[in-house]
Design an enzyme around this catalytic site. Structure first.
Site, PDB file in Angstrom:
ATOM      1  CD  GLU A 270     -10.350  -1.671  51.229  1.00  0.00           C
ATOM      2  OE1 GLU A 270     -11.598  -1.876  51.551  1.00  0.00           O
ATOM      3  OE2 GLU A 270      -9.940  -0.760  50.425  1.00  0.00           O
ATOM      4  CG  HIS A 291      16.629  12.301  39.804  1.00  0.00           C
ATOM      5  ND1 HIS A 291      17.831  12.529  39.642  1.00  0.00           N
ATOM      6  CD2 HIS A 291      15.783  11.716  38.804  1.00  0.00           C
ATOM      7  CE1 HIS A 291      18.039  12.252  38.280  1.00  0.00           C
ATOM      8  NE2 HIS A 291      16.723  11.853  37.579  1.00  0.00           N
ATOM      9  CE  LYS A 402     -15.957   2.383  54.807  1.00  0.00           C
ATOM     10  NZ  LYS A 402     -16.748   1.610  53.573  1.00  0.00           N
TER      11      LYS A 402
END
Length: 429
Positions: A270, A291, A402
């Site tokens: 951000e 792994h 938003k």
């Protein structure tokens, strides 16, 4: 906190960073340090985060949480309003159970609330504006769940918010304990403040130790990357990104720091992802992801650097002797020794493939060490933002989303919401 950037040098990585390049870059670091220092002294927006070891009031936080007696804490927030507290709770193993509502998935929210003894659970609701849709929606659902089982939510709720807004009004109406969000500190930089430290205060954690560790790291800030661990990390990651290493895999070798990698991902993405630059943070856990993800970082596209984090000291467990001949070499050693060997093997594996890595070492994962690490990564991020020349403390893409969501929910007229109707579709069913 110690930073080792040796495996990012051009003698190891291809392409890597030469010592001469770092020395030239150090001139820009000195200028950036002056700018950062001015910002800290003036408590400017964003830079004020690096003043928190000095300005945070541990006593005020303890006073606010003192009336609350709980066995579990439910943190209601999103992004920086929740990740910092979760990082502290997981790293310090506080003596209460800690849960977060940082998403609005209805199935998860219902299952979590149904699983809790709400009569022994406290809420910490965090929103600077007091209008964050996800946070307020989850709070309303949690409050109703408490009421439905006869629990007085007003006796079990702590609020951290701004000076005005819905949450502030609610706290005043119901006489709830309330803490102020620190001025000038964006959410993702607020871990060392009233936003996240209450979880330590409620859970018997060392609030003062966290701030002292951060203060220790603050004292290392100087005008040179060769003298400042945080700046060494920020400058080297910047230089690697400029050379095409645009993925930064954060890989702690401590289970207690797994959530820290998630916190780092928000901080890095951000803050730096603007104007076509930055690094994509990936979250990994050593030795588990040796792994899985390591295959990509070592043999995939040449775009990923790896940050390896470990404590030098930790509790250990001896591996018992075994009659199995092929495993005899493990008997009498320890899980800690095995984990250290895995750490060093991963580092060497990346170097053998000419892939860059940076090593971060703490003395131990305790309050002081965690405070150093959190502050160091914030300072590194701010330094990198100065070098990338991006507005580190803004988040326009987040705000766009938003506004779009609020418009879709009927919370006002927003042009961004209309973009949903323009979605290109190619549906196969």
């Amino acid at each position: 906190m110690e930073i080792d950037i040796g495996n990012a040098l051009h003698s190891v990585a291809t392409p890597g960073v030469s010592r001469e390049t770092l020395e030239r870059l150090d001139e820009r670091v000195a200028d950036a340090h002056d700018r950062i220092g001015t910002g800290i002294d003036g408590r400017e927006h964003g830079y004020a985060a690096l003043a928190l070891p000095e300005t945070a009031d541990a006593e005020a936080i303890r006073t606010a949480v003192d009336p609350i007696d709980c066995e579990a804490l439910l943190i209601v927030g999103i992004g920086g309003s929740a990740l910092g507290a979760a990082t502290i709770a997981d790293a310090l193993d506080v003596d209460i159970d800690v849960y977060t509502l940082d998403n609005v998935d209805p199935e998860y929210t219902s299952q979590l609330l149904d699983s809790l003894d709400l009569s022994r659970t406290a809420l910490h609701v965090v929103s600077r504006s007091g209008t964050t849709a996800e946070t307020l929606a989850n709070f309303l659902v949690a409050r109703e769940a408490m009421e439905s089982v006869g629990v007085d939510w007003t006796e079990r709720t702590l609020v951290t918010t701004g000076g005005e807004g819905n949450l502030r009004a609610l706290a005043e109406r119901h006489d709830l304990p309330a803490l102020d969000v620190p001025a000038g500190v964006p959410g993702r930089f607020s871990v060392l403040s009233t936003v996240a430290l209450p979880v330590a205060a409620l859970g018997g954690g060392d609030v003062e130790g966290l701030l002292a560790g951060a203060g220790t790291e603050a004292e290392t800030l100087s005008g040179s990357l060769f003298e400042t661990p945080a700046y060494a990390y920020g400058a080297t990651t910047y230089a690697l990104a400029e050379r095409g290493w645009t993925v930064n895999a954060m890989m702690p070798y401590a289970e207690s720091l797994e959530t820290f990698a998630e916190w780092f991902a928000q901080l890095w993405a951000e803050s730096l992802g603007k104007d076509g630059v930055g690094q994509l943070p990936a979250r990994a856990l050593g030795a588990t992801d040796q792994h899985s993800q390591l295959q990509l970082y070592r043999a995939g596209p040449r775009n990923a650097m790896v940050t390896l984090v470990r404590p030098r000291e930790r509790a250990d467990v001896t591996i018992p002797e075994t009659e199995l001949e092929g495993l005899a070499y493990l008997g009498g050693s320890s899980l800690g020794g095995l984990l250290d060997a895995e750490f060093e093997a991963t580092e060497a594996s990346l170097a053998a493939a000419a892939r860059p890595s940076i090593r971060i070492e703490l003395e131990r994962v305790d309050a002081h060490g965690l405070g150093e690490l959190l502050y160091g990564m914030e300072a590194a991020c701010i330094l990198a933002g100065e070098l990338f020349s991006v507005p580190t403390f803004e988040q326009p893409a987040v705000e766009w989303g938003k506004r779009a969501a609020r418009g879709l929910l009927g919370g006002g007229e927003f042009e961004e919401a209309r973009a949903v109707e323009e979605k290109t579709r190619l549906v196969i069913d």
